[in-house]
Design an enzyme around this catalytic site. Sequence first.
Site, mmCIF file in Angstrom:
data_model
loop_
_atom_site.group_PDB
_atom_site.id
_atom_site.type_symbol
_atom_site.label_atom_id
_atom_site.label_comp_id
_atom_site.label_asym_id
_atom_site.label_seq_id
_atom_site.Cartn_x
_atom_site.Cartn_y
_atom_site.Cartn_z
ATOM 1 N N ARG A 1 -11.244 3.097 11.486
ATOM 2 C CA ARG A 1 -12.438 2.877 9.826
ATOM 3 C C ARG A 1 -13.379 0.857 10.490
ATOM 4 O O ARG A 1 -12.017 0.257 9.592
ATOM 5 C CB ARG A 1 -12.364 2.915 9.007
ATOM 6 C CG ARG A 1 -13.017 3.660 8.169
ATOM 7 C CD ARG A 1 -12.529 3.676 6.884
ATOM 8 N NE ARG A 1 -12.971 2.707 6.044
ATOM 9 C CZ ARG A 1 -11.532 2.085 5.039
ATOM 10 N NH1 ARG A 1 -10.927 2.982 5.091
ATOM 11 N NH2 ARG A 1 -11.205 1.310 4.533
ATOM 12 N N TYR B 1 -9.962 3.840 -4.739
ATOM 13 C CA TYR B 1 -8.255 4.745 -5.784
ATOM 14 C C TYR B 1 -8.704 5.365 -7.151
ATOM 15 O O TYR B 1 -8.269 6.313 -6.728
ATOM 16 C CB TYR B 1 -7.132 4.053 -5.096
ATOM 17 C CG TYR B 1 -7.344 4.123 -3.411
ATOM 18 C CD1 TYR B 1 -7.211 4.795 -2.785
ATOM 19 C CD2 TYR B 1 -7.169 2.438 -3.405
ATOM 20 C CE1 TYR B 1 -7.303 4.102 -0.959
ATOM 21 C CE2 TYR B 1 -6.938 2.078 -2.034
ATOM 22 C CZ TYR B 1 -6.715 3.275 -0.750
ATOM 23 O OH TYR B 1 -6.755 2.783 0.510
ATOM 24 N N ASP C 1 -15.092 -1.774 8.772
ATOM 25 C CA ASP C 1 -16.213 -1.721 7.326
ATOM 26 C C ASP C 1 -17.077 -3.238 7.803
ATOM 27 O O ASP C 1 -16.507 -4.120 8.153
ATOM 28 C CB ASP C 1 -14.962 -1.819 6.720
ATOM 29 C CG ASP C 1 -14.241 -1.588 5.797
ATOM 30 O OD1 ASP C 1 -14.485 -0.500 5.738
ATOM 31 O OD2 ASP C 1 -12.856 -1.912 5.095
ATOM 32 N N ASN D 1 -9.598 -1.000 10.262
ATOM 33 C CA ASN D 1 -8.578 -0.305 9.678
ATOM 34 C C ASN D 1 -7.895 0.840 10.842
ATOM 35 O O ASN D 1 -8.646 1.412 11.067
ATOM 36 C CB ASN D 1 -8.665 0.097 8.089
ATOM 37 C CG ASN D 1 -9.074 -0.734 7.845
ATOM 38 O OD1 ASN D 1 -8.217 -1.068 6.856
ATOM 39 N ND2 ASN D 1 -10.469 -1.035 7.374
ATOM 40 N N GLU E 1 -13.836 -6.074 8.703
ATOM 41 C CA GLU E 1 -12.030 -5.606 9.263
ATOM 42 C C GLU E 1 -12.592 -4.496 10.211
ATOM 43 O O GLU E 1 -12.858 -3.065 9.629
ATOM 44 C CB GLU E 1 -11.387 -5.492 8.646
ATOM 45 C CG GLU E 1 -11.298 -4.931 6.915
ATOM 46 C CD GLU E 1 -9.997 -5.051 6.072
ATOM 47 O OE1 GLU E 1 -9.139 -4.548 6.485
ATOM 48 O OE2 GLU E 1 -10.405 -5.301 4.830
ATOM 49 N N GLU F 1 0.908 -1.248 0.074
ATOM 50 C CA GLU F 1 -0.007 0.176 0.276
ATOM 51 C C GLU F 1 0.753 1.155 0.148
ATOM 52 O O GLU F 1 0.309 2.252 0.633
ATOM 53 C CB GLU F 1 -0.592 0.137 0.812
ATOM 54 C CG GLU F 1 -1.757 -1.562 1.255
ATOM 55 C CD GLU F 1 -2.638 -1.172 2.668
ATOM 56 O OE1 GLU F 1 -3.890 -0.712 2.594
ATOM 57 O OE2 GLU F 1 -2.229 -1.985 2.732
ATOM 58 N N SER G 1 -6.692 -2.518 1.959
ATOM 59 C CA SER G 1 -6.787 -1.709 0.188
ATOM 60 C C SER G 1 -7.915 -2.317 -0.569
ATOM 61 O O SER G 1 -7.455 -2.995 -1.516
ATOM 62 C CB SER G 1 -5.885 -0.998 -0.316
ATOM 63 O OG SER G 1 -5.546 0.217 0.582
ATOM 64 N N GLY H 1 -6.971 5.413 5.312
ATOM 65 C CA GLY H 1 -6.821 6.412 3.598
ATOM 66 C C GLY H 1 -6.555 7.826 4.075
ATOM 67 O O GLY H 1 -8.347 7.685 4.286
#
Length: 322
Positions: A263, A224, A265, A280, A278, A30, A158, A284
């Site tokens: 964050r 992205y 998901d 993070n 998951e 990443e 990602s 990002g």
Amino acid sequence: MTATYANLVSTIAPKDFGRVAVLFGGKSAEREVSLKSGNAVLDALQSAGVDAFGLDVGDDLLQRLLNEKIDRAFIILHGRGGEDGSMQGLLECLGIPYTGSGILASALAMDKLRTKQVWHSLGIPTPRHAVLGSEADCISAATELGFPLIVKPAHEGSSIGMAKVSSASELIDAWKAASTYDSQVLVEQWIHGPEFTIATLRDQVLPPIALGTTHSFYDYDAKYIANDTQYRIPCGLDSAKEQELMDLTAKACEALGIAGWGRADVMQDAEGQFWFLEVNTAPGMTDHSLVPMAARAAGLDFQQLVLAILAESVAGNKEPRG
């Protein structure tokens, strides 16, 4: 800004942060995303008057950390070497305060398998899964879980190395591809329904975001590159269901020891059940990123968000990392 989120704004004067090293880049898969995130964070800190400088993490990191005068570090490394507890451990050894979660929470959240095991133990819903290490494992998982399935390297972010599969042959191919990123590969039951992402900041849950994409799932390109990805705030849930999602997110993050920011998901199935995928711990911060969107919905601009994250590295502003 609503009164609910008013206390997220940092009250610390920029000069009181001292000299801040923004750690970005690194050597994970990443890296390119981290470079973009790091430059955005660095620009925001400097424009706010913080004495910040960028440090692209390489083989000379330890020497640079020893040579530079650093009062605290803003970790915006994505993936292994930044989100997995190793950077946190190094900074702890050097006595440098840093942003985000501590060693244990970072290592746990980076490991998708152990994250799921913790959640299972506490009754937090997460999709059924299997660990793949051979073609025989693929056949067994297909029999047990059914199709479609999603294949994931256990320690990447990602959506790198991920694939949706609908047959045994596709599953075997996807396992082999994911194995090039990680020796441990998971396969999960596919959840049919909308996807949400929910950010946390300074122990508060920010407004959920509903994601929409024309891709088969919210993959790297959708995250992205693509310009047709949909981000909905408000997320479209009724108030009771949205509160349920936010409460579950707080519980899921607390189970892992998430601190500072993060964050989660989440998927929702046809019956309305939420399923956690998951968390993070250094999400990002690019122009396509989700935490800045959620912060804007809470009334914080990008600079205020970055300063709020940094404020959690100041002694006394958070619980001990443990």
